[in-house]
Design an enzyme around this catalytic site. Structure first.
Site, PDB file in Angstrom:
ATOM      1  N   ASP A  15      34.064  68.317  54.176  1.00 26.84           N
ATOM      2  CA  ASP A  15      33.796  66.923  53.781  1.00 26.84           C
ATOM      3  C   ASP A  15      34.459  66.659  52.431  1.00 26.84           C
ATOM      4  O   ASP A  15      34.234  67.390  51.462  1.00 26.84           O
ATOM      5  CB  ASP A  15      32.279  66.713  53.694  1.00 26.84           C
ATOM      6  CG  ASP A  15      31.901  65.243  53.536  1.00 26.84           C
ATOM      7  OD1 ASP A  15      31.055  64.778  54.322  1.00 26.84           O
ATOM      8  OD2 ASP A  15      32.432  64.577  52.630  1.00 26.84           O
ATOM      9  N   ASP A 110      36.473  61.167  56.524  1.00 33.78           N
ATOM     10  CA  ASP A 110      36.660  62.252  55.549  1.00 33.78           C
ATOM     11  C   ASP A 110      35.961  63.560  55.918  1.00 33.78           C
ATOM     12  O   ASP A 110      35.791  64.414  55.072  1.00 33.78           O
ATOM     13  CB  ASP A 110      36.234  61.793  54.144  1.00 33.78           C
ATOM     14  CG  ASP A 110      34.753  61.945  53.895  1.00 33.78           C
ATOM     15  OD1 ASP A 110      33.963  61.791  54.849  1.00 33.78           O
ATOM     16  OD2 ASP A 110      34.376  62.243  52.744  1.00 33.78           O
ATOM     17  N   GLU A 111      35.561  63.724  57.170  1.00 35.22           N
ATOM     18  CA  GLU A 111      34.907  64.995  57.520  1.00 35.22           C
ATOM     19  C   GLU A 111      35.293  65.481  58.905  1.00 35.22           C
ATOM     20  O   GLU A 111      35.599  64.697  59.794  1.00 35.22           O
ATOM     21  CB  GLU A 111      33.383  64.877  57.416  1.00 35.22           C
ATOM     22  CG  GLU A 111      32.819  63.811  58.279  1.00 35.22           C
ATOM     23  CD  GLU A 111      31.306  63.657  58.158  1.00 35.22           C
ATOM     24  OE1 GLU A 111      30.580  64.664  58.119  1.00 35.22           O
ATOM     25  OE2 GLU A 111      30.871  62.498  58.137  1.00 35.22           O
TER      26      GLU A 111
HETATM   27  P1  TTP Z   1      30.948  60.191  52.428  1.00 34.14           P
HETATM   28  O1  TTP Z   1      31.526  61.514  52.802  1.00 34.14           O
HETATM   29  O2  TTP Z   1      29.569  59.886  52.897  1.00 34.14           O
HETATM   30  O3  TTP Z   1      30.921  60.028  50.863  1.00 34.14           O
HETATM   31  P2  TTP Z   1      31.971  60.464  49.786  1.00 34.14           P
HETATM   32  O4  TTP Z   1      33.076  61.264  50.378  1.00 34.14           O
HETATM   33  O5  TTP Z   1      32.409  59.249  49.042  1.00 34.14           O
HETATM   34  O6  TTP Z   1      31.117  61.329  48.799  1.00 34.14           O
HETATM   35  P3  TTP Z   1      30.584  62.832  48.994  1.00 34.14           P
HETATM   36  O7  TTP Z   1      31.237  63.604  47.900  1.00 34.14           O
HETATM   37  O8  TTP Z   1      29.106  62.731  48.814  1.00 34.14           O
HETATM   38  O9  TTP Z   1      30.980  63.266  50.354  1.00 34.14           O
HETATM   39  O10 TTP Z   1      31.882  59.022  52.923  1.00 34.14           O
HETATM   40  C1  TTP Z   1      33.294  59.117  52.958  1.00 34.14           C
HETATM   41  C2  TTP Z   1      33.919  57.790  52.614  1.00 34.14           C
HETATM   42  O11 TTP Z   1      33.455  56.779  53.487  1.00 34.14           O
HETATM   43  C3  TTP Z   1      33.576  57.311  51.220  1.00 34.14           C
HETATM   44  O12 TTP Z   1      34.466  57.816  50.232  1.00 34.14           O
HETATM   45  C4  TTP Z   1      33.653  55.819  51.355  1.00 34.14           C
HETATM   46  C5  TTP Z   1      33.297  55.544  52.794  1.00 34.14           C
HETATM   47  N1  TTP Z   1      31.909  55.052  52.894  1.00 34.14           N
HETATM   48  C6  TTP Z   1      31.686  53.689  52.899  1.00 34.14           C
HETATM   49  O13 TTP Z   1      32.632  52.898  52.862  1.00 34.14           O
HETATM   50  N2  TTP Z   1      30.396  53.230  52.928  1.00 34.14           N
HETATM   51  C7  TTP Z   1      29.312  54.071  52.965  1.00 34.14           C
HETATM   52  O14 TTP Z   1      28.167  53.618  52.988  1.00 34.14           O
HETATM   53  C8  TTP Z   1      29.562  55.477  52.966  1.00 34.14           C
HETATM   54  C9  TTP Z   1      28.398  56.446  52.987  1.00 34.14           C
HETATM   55  C10 TTP Z   1      30.867  55.916  52.928  1.00 34.14           C
HETATM   56 MG    MG Z   2      32.679  62.860  51.678  1.00 32.18          MG
END
Ligand code: TTP
Ligand code: MG
Length: 359
Positions: A15, A110-111
């Protein structure tokens, strides 16, 4: 007790760290030490898509109204975001990951999950992936390594950002026992409240209930709770297959012998394919195109290109390259599109992305 096979599985969940924000910090390093968020403007009732880890110290979070985020952190630097750029970086990340697993499943922008071949050194592979992504793309990822998808997903959060965490088979029982029930994917605020009212805080408390109890209380979801609280998750990676793709094909009465005949065949197939895509309620941009040729001797060849759009021109290009590979007479031509993102998680993401994309 799991079977020998399930004991030896090694699943990685990768992720990206504060993904959109990481990309912006990479492109503008002066933002690195400032609280940064990607999201819609306050005066347009925008929400935060994500924010960097500096901003998280102030309590800023994804999906929070921007107005609230600015109350928590008045110096927050807000950026509108650039979905096209993030999609490109996402594809670059996935291209790196794909090569490391015997199986690969992207689950959101992103995962992704990777299944490693037996006897791999999961911790070492995770370290290599993290180094390669950072070196090649200038952003960091965090990785969970565990015997199944559920535990890998939980673990990738454990040492975030830029970290990794492994749950070895012999650690599963203790790790899961202490896990708060909110960490089980699928347990949202409502089921958490119901569980808390039943005196259940952690997975060890869940284990005191029989499967029948849980089925009575939660319906089908009870089975998931029963399994996960014991560290059990039998799900395989979904790696394409019929349900994850849309395709049509046609066998011709006479073999097609030239490139021109193959491309002409596309004319007849394209409309059917388009309506199949529409009937599946999906959009061509969610599909990666592939073609299939079956030769007069029943040998089959498929050719895919994840970089191409799912357009008629792409299929013509793919068919030409596929035919050129050996030039044998062709009895069947197929067009397919593989869904690029395969989990329902994507629905939630699309919702926020649309908001971000709006002018
Ligand atoms: P996530 O993997 O949930 O969050 P992240 O990568 O920003 O942070 P983390 O380090 O905790 O993993 O989500 C991936 C991307 O998806 C995030 O960068 C932006 C987008 N996203 C949104 O647009 N709205 C949301 O509510 C979430 C949770 C994510
Ligand atoms: Mg993330």
């Amino acid at each position: 007790m799991g079977s020998a096979e399930s004991m030896t599985r090694q699943v990685l969940h990768v992720d990206c760290d504060c993904f959109f924000a990481s990309v912006e910090m990479r492109d503008r390093p002066e933002l690195k030490n400032l609280p940064l968020a990607i999201g819609g403007a306050k005066d347009r009732r925008g929400v935060i898509s994500t924010c960097n880890y500096v901003a998280r110290k102030y309590g800023v979070r994804s999906a929070m109204p921007t107005a609230h985020a600015l109350q928590l952190c008045p110096d927050l630097k807000l950026m509108p975001g650039n979905m096209e750029k993030y999609r490109t970086v996402s594809q670059e990340v996935m291209a790196i990951l794909r090569d490391y697993g015997s199986q690969f499943q992207q689950v959101s922008i992103d995962e992704a999950y990777l299944e490693l071949p037996p006897f791999s050194n999961g911790e070492l592979v995770a370290r290599q992936i993290r180094e390669q992504v950072e070196h090649a793309l200038g952003i960091t990822v965090s990785i969970g390594i565990a015997p199944n998808k559920f535990l890998a997903k939980v673990s990738s959060d454990w040492n975030k950002p830029n970290g990794q965490f492994m749950v070895a088979p012999w650690e599963v029982d203790g790790f899961v026992a202490a896990l708060p029930i909110r960490k089980i994917p699928g347990v949202g605020p409502k089921s958490a409240e119901k569980l808390h009212n039943m005196g259940i805080e952690r997975c060890e408390h869940l284990r005191e209930f029989t499967l029948t109890d849980l089925l009575n209380q939660f319906g089908k979801f009870g089975k998931l709770l029963f399994d996960r609280s014991r560290g059990v998750d039998p799900r395989a990676l979904s790696v394409g297959g019929d349900r994850k793709s849309i395709s049509i094909e046609r066998t011709y009465p006479e073999d097609l012998k030239s490139e021109a005949e193959i491309v002409a065949a596309l004319e007849g197939l394209w409309e059917r394919f388009e309506s199949r895509v529409a009937a599946a309620k999906t959009q061509p941009q969610h599909l990666a195109p592939y073609v299939k040729l079956k030769y007069f001797d029943f040998q089959v060849m498929t050719l895919a290109n994840h970089e191409l759009a799912c357009s008629k021109e792409s299929y013509a290009t793919l068919l030409q390259s596929a035919f050129a590979k050996n030039g044998k007479p062709v009895r069947l031509v197929g067009l397919g599109g593989r869904l690029k993102l395969q989990d329902i998680d994507q629905l939630a993401f699309d919702f926020h992305f649309n908001e971000l994309d709006a002018p």
